[in-house]
Design an enzyme around this catalytic site. Structure first.
Site, PDB file in Angstrom:
ATOM      1  N   ASP A 150       2.360   1.123   0.930  1.00 39.55           N
ATOM      2  CA  ASP A 150       3.229   0.127   0.290  1.00 39.55           C
ATOM      3  C   ASP A 150       2.634  -0.338  -1.038  1.00 39.55           C
ATOM      4  O   ASP A 150       3.227  -1.160  -1.737  1.00 39.55           O
ATOM      5  CB  ASP A 150       3.551  -1.041   1.230  1.00 39.55           C
ATOM      6  CG  ASP A 150       2.343  -1.874   1.591  1.00 39.55           C
ATOM      7  OD1 ASP A 150       1.216  -1.500   1.214  1.00 39.55           O
ATOM      8  OD2 ASP A 150       2.523  -2.916   2.258  1.00 39.55           O
ATOM      9  N   SER A 151       1.478   0.228  -1.407  1.00 37.82           N
ATOM     10  CA  SER A 151       0.962   0.055  -2.774  1.00 37.82           C
ATOM     11  C   SER A 151       1.985   0.581  -3.782  1.00 37.82           C
ATOM     12  O   SER A 151       1.921   0.262  -4.964  1.00 37.82           O
ATOM     13  CB  SER A 151      -0.377   0.776  -2.940  1.00 37.82           C
ATOM     14  OG  SER A 151      -0.303   2.096  -2.427  1.00 37.82           O
ATOM     15  N   ASP A 208       3.647   3.764   5.596  1.00 38.12           N
ATOM     16  CA  ASP A 208       3.115   2.398   5.680  1.00 38.12           C
ATOM     17  C   ASP A 208       4.285   1.432   5.912  1.00 38.12           C
ATOM     18  O   ASP A 208       5.169   1.315   5.060  1.00 38.12           O
ATOM     19  CB  ASP A 208       2.448   2.090   4.324  1.00 38.12           C
ATOM     20  CG  ASP A 208       1.408   1.017   4.398  1.00 38.12           C
ATOM     21  OD1 ASP A 208       1.118   0.536   5.507  1.00 38.12           O
ATOM     22  OD2 ASP A 208       0.871   0.662   3.329  1.00 38.12           O
ATOM     23  N   LYS A 220       1.578   3.303   9.680  1.00 35.70           N
ATOM     24  CA  LYS A 220       0.423   2.402   9.578  1.00 35.70           C
ATOM     25  C   LYS A 220       0.919   0.962   9.578  1.00 35.70           C
ATOM     26  O   LYS A 220       1.933   0.664   8.938  1.00 35.70           O
ATOM     27  CB  LYS A 220      -0.358   2.671   8.284  1.00 35.70           C
ATOM     28  CG  LYS A 220      -1.509   1.696   8.062  1.00 35.70           C
ATOM     29  CD  LYS A 220      -2.423   2.119   6.933  1.00 35.70           C
ATOM     30  CE  LYS A 220      -1.998   1.653   5.571  1.00 35.70           C
ATOM     31  NZ  LYS A 220      -1.878   0.202   5.394  1.00 35.70           N
ATOM     32  N   GLU A 243      -0.667  -3.294   9.482  1.00 33.37           N
ATOM     33  CA  GLU A 243      -1.844  -4.134   9.255  1.00 33.37           C
ATOM     34  C   GLU A 243      -2.041  -5.055  10.457  1.00 33.37           C
ATOM     35  O   GLU A 243      -1.117  -5.781  10.849  1.00 33.37           O
ATOM     36  CB  GLU A 243      -1.654  -4.964   7.980  1.00 33.37           C
ATOM     37  CG  GLU A 243      -1.592  -4.092   6.730  1.00 33.37           C
ATOM     38  CD  GLU A 243      -1.445  -4.883   5.430  1.00 33.37           C
ATOM     39  OE1 GLU A 243      -1.426  -6.129   5.469  1.00 33.37           O
ATOM     40  OE2 GLU A 243      -1.342  -4.239   4.371  1.00 33.37           O
ATOM     41  N   GLU A 267     -10.526  -1.905   4.838  1.00 29.96           N
ATOM     42  CA  GLU A 267     -10.379  -2.141   3.390  1.00 29.96           C
ATOM     43  C   GLU A 267     -11.281  -3.279   2.927  1.00 29.96           C
ATOM     44  O   GLU A 267     -11.232  -4.399   3.451  1.00 29.96           O
ATOM     45  CB  GLU A 267      -8.907  -2.453   3.054  1.00 29.96           C
ATOM     46  CG  GLU A 267      -8.709  -2.709   1.562  1.00 29.96           C
ATOM     47  CD  GLU A 267      -7.271  -2.593   1.084  1.00 29.96           C
ATOM     48  OE1 GLU A 267      -6.390  -2.182   1.855  1.00 29.96           O
ATOM     49  OE2 GLU A 267      -7.043  -2.913  -0.099  1.00 29.96           O
TER      50      GLU A 267
HETATM   51  O1  KIV Z   1      -0.677   0.762   0.568  1.00 31.93           O
HETATM   52  C1  KIV Z   1      -1.733   1.411   0.448  1.00 31.93           C
HETATM   53  O2  KIV Z   1      -1.889   2.228  -0.461  1.00 31.93           O
HETATM   54  C2  KIV Z   1      -2.786   1.174   1.427  1.00 31.93           C
HETATM   55  C3  KIV Z   1      -4.123   1.790   1.180  1.00 31.93           C
HETATM   56  C4  KIV Z   1      -4.820   1.068   0.106  1.00 31.93           C
HETATM   57  C5  KIV Z   1      -4.932   1.889   2.411  1.00 31.93           C
HETATM   58  O3  KIV Z   1      -2.568   0.502   2.387  1.00 31.93           O
END
Ligand code: KIV
Length: 254
Positions: free
Chosen positions: A41-42, A80, A108, A110, A171
């Protein structure tokens, strides 16, 4: 295609290599080179230009996941789940299935071991994420620096392992703590800003390519300066159009 079983069996033997991707061409270039592509989600920051990841929607993520899946044959894809899409167990399962339909092999989340456990029980492959968890944290600093916080992270890691996660992102935590967690749990850890002792590493692709401005935290290494090359190309094109050097005769139809 690499499976979660294979990823688990790499612990202590081969380092796991993970990078983010959000589009078809990048995924195609990365396929077969990395073990896991994380559709992170970056994306909200490095592609969509938001200040943080909290405005990312499930539609943003599903479209990116599907594009990555179209460019990938050999590498495992992890989607994510964005903020607000796994607040309750049933909603989380419904949304996780949408990631699988879009082409992800795993998802993924959190923290939230109870949600992870429910997803695993219902057939999902789940990657956990602790430490600096950008969806909920306000203090964007190294986490787990005092004994109390370190213990909390060790407990969180244990809970996500117990929940059935196949791997765990660590992280921005001290390398000694990442080592302790990596030695304590049986699933592989994948670090970002967590030192060399994790079972694998992940970075944001746009960051390592110099495609996200001047962002360069201590844990980041730039492997190319694609942003500079792109700017040079744009400048050259603009110059040639203005000077009527492009299109030349060879770029024209007769
Ligand atoms: O969203 C993302 O890119 C991440 C990574 C930094 C692990 O969660």
């Amino acid at each position: 295609m690499i499976t979660t079983q294979q990823i688990k069996s790499m612990k202590g033997k081969n380092k796991i290599v993970m990078l983010t991707a959000y589009d078809f061409p990048t995924a195609k270039l990365m396929d077969g080179i990395v073990d896991i592509i994380l559709v992170g989600d970056s994306l909200g920051m490095v592609v969509l230009g938001y200040e943080n990841t909290t405005k990312v929607t499930i539609d943003d993520m599903l479209r990116a996941t599907a594009a990555v899946a179209r460019g990938t044959k050999n590498t495992m894809i992890v989607g994510d789940m964005p903020i607000g899409t796994y607040d309750d167990e049933k909603g989380a399962l419904r949304n996780a299935k949408m990631f699988l339909n879009a082409g992800a092999h795993a998802i993924k989340i959190e923290k939230k071991p109870e949600v992870a456990e429910f997803l695993v029980k219902n057939g999902m492959q789940v990657m956990g994420h602790i430490g600096l968890t950008p969806q909920t944290i306000t203090n964007f600093k190294v986490q787990g620096k005092n004994d109390e916080d370190a213990k909390k992270l060790i407990d969180e890691a244990g809970a996500l392992e117990k929940a059935g996660c196949f791997s765990l992102v660590l992280e921005c935590i001290p390398m000694q703590l990442a080592k302790a967690i990596t030695e304590k749990i049986k699933i592989p850890t994948i670090g970002i800003g967590a030192g060399v002792h994790s079972d694998g590493q992940v970075l944001v692709t746009n960051d390592i390519l110099g495609l996200y401005g001047d962002f360069k935290p201590k844990f980041l290494k730039r492997y190319a300066e694609i942003g500079i090359e792109m700017r040079k190309a744009f400048e050259q094109y603009a110059k040639e159009v203005r000077e009527e050097k492009f299109p030349s005769d060879e770029n024209s139809f007769h």
